[in-house]
Design an enzyme around this catalytic site. Sequence first.
Site, PDB file in Angstrom:
ATOM      1  N   GLU A  17     -91.240  17.935  28.641  1.00  0.00           N
ATOM      2  CA  GLU A  17     -90.307  18.468  29.004  1.00  0.00           C
ATOM      3  C   GLU A  17     -89.967  20.349  29.040  1.00  0.00           C
ATOM      4  OE1 GLU A  17     -89.959  17.878  32.010  1.00  0.00           O
ATOM      5  OE2 GLU A  17     -90.567  15.542  32.382  1.00  0.00           O
ATOM      6  N   HIS A  49     -98.744  17.405  33.539  1.00  0.00           N
ATOM      7  CA  HIS A  49     -98.894  16.290  34.515  1.00  0.00           C
ATOM      8  C   HIS A  49     -99.380  16.684  35.533  1.00  0.00           C
ATOM      9  CE1 HIS A  49     -95.042  13.913  36.393  1.00  0.00           C
ATOM     10  NE2 HIS A  49     -96.522  13.121  35.396  1.00  0.00           N
ATOM     11  N   ASP A  89     -96.418  20.307  37.445  1.00  0.00           N
ATOM     12  CA  ASP A  89     -96.218  21.168  36.599  1.00  0.00           C
ATOM     13  C   ASP A  89     -97.092  20.509  34.894  1.00  0.00           C
ATOM     14  OD1 ASP A  89     -95.846  17.770  36.724  1.00  0.00           O
ATOM     15  OD2 ASP A  89     -94.115  18.238  35.243  1.00  0.00           O
TER      16      ASP A  89
HETATM   17 ZN   LIG Z   1     -93.992  15.921  34.794  1.00  0.00          ZN
END
Ligand SMILES: [Zn+2]
Length: 243
Positions: free
Chosen positions: A74, A116, A126
């Site tokens: 992330e 993703h 994203d």
């Molecule tokens: Zn994601």
Amino acid sequence: MRPDMILVHYTGMIDAAVALDRLCAPGSEVSAHYLVLEDGRVIQMVQESRRAWHAGESFWAGETDINSCAIGIEIANPGHDFDYPDFPKRQIAAVTALCRGIQTRNTIPPARVLAHSDVAPARKQDPGEKFPWRTLWDSGVGHWVDPAPITEGSTTLVLGDRGEAVTAIQDLLAQYGYGITVSGSYDSTTHDVVKAFQRHFRPQRVDGMVDQSTRTTLEHLLAQRGRVRTLAARARDFARLAS
Ligand SMILES: [Zn+2]
């Protein structure tokens, strides 16, 4: 499963503190192996040998349980809902170094470092078209070819089209790994997949329409994929040459 994929995300939260809280809250049912902050600090949240919940419903190259085969990173960035700022250089340097380590520890094929949005094109965008895949590629991470130039007026395929040209592009996208049915009909799934492809590999224009530049870039990626070596293999080659 042994991890053989890296999945790159942005947090899509207003700031990193909010994202960190959410990633640590059991009730949110979302987790990732690493969080990379704007200033380049890296927080490990789940061991690489453990499964994290970051992919959701997704698909790549026949696999639907992406959480079981992917290391999730992330990246703190508010995302498209909050003006989508550029990724700071320090943050990208940290992501690159982190990916190099993960690739080496787990033998991740270069073409399996993905967005993703690549594995969930209908739901996710994203880390988005600003994520500098080219910069990572220059450091031996992921898969990239220079996108073919956009030429105005080239024939495009769009939502609603049918026929052999649609079949051909669907077939190439499926070969690369995208979750697409080769039907000859340019349906909404095809539109979403083309957009995801462009977001990653031809970010100059993300419109979901197949122009010559999109087609050529995809062909180049497919042609080159088999020849791209992992970092570990390249290091072995180098060691052999040097000895
Ligand atoms: Zn994601």
